[in-house]
Design a protein around this motif. Structure first.
Motif, mmCIF file in Angstrom:
data_model
loop_
_atom_site.group_PDB
_atom_site.id
_atom_site.type_symbol
_atom_site.label_atom_id
_atom_site.label_comp_id
_atom_site.label_asym_id
_atom_site.label_seq_id
_atom_site.Cartn_x
_atom_site.Cartn_y
_atom_site.Cartn_z
ATOM 1 N N VAL A 53 -5.883 9.515 -2.559
ATOM 2 C CA VAL A 53 -6.511 9.552 -1.239
ATOM 3 C C VAL A 53 -6.348 10.953 -0.694
ATOM 4 O O VAL A 53 -5.228 11.469 -0.592
ATOM 5 N N GLU A 54 -7.470 11.589 -0.353
ATOM 6 C CA GLU A 54 -7.428 12.957 0.171
ATOM 7 C C GLU A 54 -8.504 13.127 1.235
ATOM 8 O O GLU A 54 -9.670 12.809 1.008
ATOM 9 N N HIS A 55 -8.077 13.615 2.400
ATOM 10 C CA HIS A 55 -8.996 13.853 3.511
ATOM 11 C C HIS A 55 -8.646 15.175 4.177
ATOM 12 O O HIS A 55 -7.576 15.748 3.934
ATOM 13 N N CYS A 56 -9.534 15.619 5.045
ATOM 14 C CA CYS A 56 -9.283 16.857 5.766
ATOM 15 C C CYS A 56 -8.087 16.673 6.701
ATOM 16 O O CYS A 56 -7.707 15.552 7.054
ATOM 17 N N LEU A 57 -7.504 17.775 7.122
ATOM 18 C CA LEU A 57 -6.280 17.725 7.913
ATOM 19 C C LEU A 57 -6.459 16.985 9.241
ATOM 20 O O LEU A 57 -5.517 16.353 9.732
ATOM 21 N N LYS A 58 -7.645 17.040 9.811
ATOM 22 C CA LYS A 58 -7.838 16.372 11.100
ATOM 23 C C LYS A 58 -7.796 14.847 10.964
ATOM 24 O O LYS A 58 -7.688 14.132 11.967
ATOM 25 N N GLN A 59 -7.858 14.353 9.718
ATOM 26 C CA GLN A 59 -7.777 12.914 9.478
ATOM 27 C C GLN A 59 -6.407 12.514 8.912
ATOM 28 O O GLN A 59 -6.257 11.489 8.250
ATOM 29 N N LYS A 60 -5.403 13.326 9.205
ATOM 30 C CA LYS A 60 -4.038 13.063 8.733
ATOM 31 C C LYS A 60 -3.563 11.669 9.140
ATOM 32 O O LYS A 60 -2.918 10.967 8.348
ATOM 33 N N GLU A 61 -3.868 11.270 10.353
ATOM 34 C CA GLU A 61 -3.440 9.953 10.840
ATOM 35 C C GLU A 61 -3.994 8.837 9.951
ATOM 36 O O GLU A 61 -3.303 7.841 9.675
ATOM 37 N N TYR A 62 -5.231 9.006 9.506
ATOM 38 C CA TYR A 62 -5.877 8.018 8.637
ATOM 39 C C TYR A 62 -5.181 7.963 7.279
ATOM 40 O O TYR A 62 -4.893 6.885 6.755
ATOM 41 N N VAL A 63 -4.876 9.114 6.707
ATOM 42 C CA VAL A 63 -4.182 9.157 5.418
ATOM 43 C C VAL A 63 -2.800 8.528 5.538
ATOM 44 O O VAL A 63 -2.373 7.756 4.664
ATOM 45 N N ASP A 64 -2.088 8.836 6.620
ATOM 46 C CA ASP A 64 -0.762 8.255 6.817
ATOM 47 C C ASP A 64 -0.849 6.738 6.938
ATOM 48 O O ASP A 64 0.016 6.004 6.422
ATOM 49 N N TRP A 65 -1.870 6.251 7.624
ATOM 50 C CA TRP A 65 -2.059 4.801 7.749
ATOM 51 C C TRP A 65 -2.286 4.171 6.377
ATOM 52 O O TRP A 65 -1.694 3.124 6.055
ATOM 53 N N LEU A 66 -3.127 4.782 5.563
ATOM 54 C CA LEU A 66 -3.373 4.250 4.229
ATOM 55 C C LEU A 66 -2.102 4.298 3.370
ATOM 56 O O LEU A 66 -1.826 3.369 2.600
ATOM 57 N N ALA A 67 -1.323 5.363 3.513
ATOM 58 C CA ALA A 67 -0.072 5.456 2.761
ATOM 59 C C ALA A 67 0.868 4.321 3.148
ATOM 60 O O ALA A 67 1.595 3.783 2.300
ATOM 61 N N GLU A 68 0.846 3.928 4.417
ATOM 62 C CA GLU A 68 1.703 2.839 4.873
ATOM 63 C C GLU A 68 1.284 1.487 4.298
ATOM 64 O O GLU A 68 2.086 0.551 4.258
ATOM 65 N N VAL A 69 0.020 1.397 3.862
ATOM 66 C CA VAL A 69 -0.452 0.166 3.220
ATOM 67 C C VAL A 69 0.170 0.002 1.831
ATOM 68 O O VAL A 69 0.322 -1.106 1.328
ATOM 69 N N PHE A 70 0.552 1.136 1.219
ATOM 70 C CA PHE A 70 1.094 1.124 -0.142
ATOM 71 C C PHE A 70 2.499 1.759 -0.167
ATOM 72 O O PHE A 70 2.751 2.683 -0.934
ATOM 73 N N PRO A 71 3.422 1.276 0.642
ATOM 74 C CA PRO A 71 4.695 1.990 0.818
ATOM 75 C C PRO A 71 5.515 2.126 -0.452
ATOM 76 O O PRO A 71 6.152 3.163 -0.663
ATOM 77 N N LYS A 72 5.510 1.121 -1.299
ATOM 78 C CA LYS A 72 6.333 1.176 -2.511
ATOM 79 C C LYS A 72 5.606 1.833 -3.683
ATOM 80 O O LYS A 72 6.201 2.035 -4.739
ATOM 81 N N TRP A 73 4.354 2.150 -3.481
ATOM 82 C CA TRP A 73 3.522 2.663 -4.568
ATOM 83 C C TRP A 73 3.529 4.189 -4.652
ATOM 84 O O TRP A 73 2.990 4.756 -5.602
ATOM 85 N N LEU A 74 4.095 4.858 -3.660
ATOM 86 C CA LEU A 74 4.098 6.320 -3.631
ATOM 87 C C LEU A 74 5.442 6.854 -4.108
ATOM 88 O O LEU A 74 6.491 6.438 -3.626
#
Length: 211
Positions: A53-74
């Motif tokens: 998952v990769e997005h522009c810096l202004k969408q950091k909040e969105y990337v962080d939200w998606l990362a929280e969906v897969f907490p044990k997978w990272l």
């Protein structure tokens, strides 16, 4: 064990991989994410795949939200890629993600599978797809989803899926770059009702969600 310890210990990674299984909720989000900007990338061997998952810096909040969906997978948290002015994470390679690659890719190219209606079956998947690829038309009179990478037949599969699963009307539109989905004005109230609970604040610029 911290992420660095797991990286340096192949048995720890194998044990982690064996402990993981995509939940129904994660799969519903992935259906929209893979249709959108999500990529399934291979390991060095080419035999297994991970989610990127990769997005522009202004969408950091969105990337962080998606990362929280897969907490044990990272194995490590999302990071800034200065050279790309972007923000990215990758999951561990896993058989469940490799299976999704077999469904959504042919000869290295992303496709719409024939059974997409069985995969994109929850409004949160639709919302994630929209947050990736959606927006208002230039005249601000309709919602569009940039599905240009898919063929006309694949776009029609998506239209059928939206009608079957969400009772949502969508049309096929050629905008000079290719085919895309076009949700007409009369269907926007229905669309808003579906996705509003899941649209993140950072993505609300894409569509006015108030009546």
């Amino acid at each position: 064990m911290g992420s660095q310890g797991r990286k340096g210990n192949s048995k720890a990674i194998r044990d982690l991989r064996n402990s993981l299984k995509l939940s129904s909720f994660q799969k519903k989000i992935l259906a929209g994410k893979i249709l959108g900007d999500g990529s399934l990338v291979s390991t060095i061997t080419g035999r297994s795949f991970k989610l990127q998952v990769e997005h522009c810096l202004k969408q950091k909040e969105y990337v962080d939200w998606l990362a929280e969906v897969f907490p044990k997978w990272l194995l490590s948290p999302p990071k800034v890629l200065e050279q790309h002015h972007s923000y990215r994470f990758r999951t561990i390679a896993h058989p469940d993600i490799t299976e999704l690659h077999e469904i959504f890719y042919r000869d290295g190219k992303k496709i719409v599978p024939l059974d997409i209606a069985e995969l994109l079956d929850h409004p949160i998947g639709l919302a994630v797809w929209f947050m990736d690829d959606g927006g208002l038309s230039s005249a601000k009179s309709a919602v569009t989803i940039s599905s240009h990478s898919f063929t006309e037949a694949e776009n029609n599969l998506l239209i059928d899926c939206l009608q079957t699963n969400f009772k949502l009307q969508a049309n096929l539109n050629w905008d000079g770059k290719g085919f895309r989905l076009y949700i007409p004005v009369r269907a926007i109230p229905r669309f808003k009702a579906l996705v509003k609970p899941y649209i993140l604040p950072v993505m609300k610029y894409k569509i006015p969600l108030t009546p």
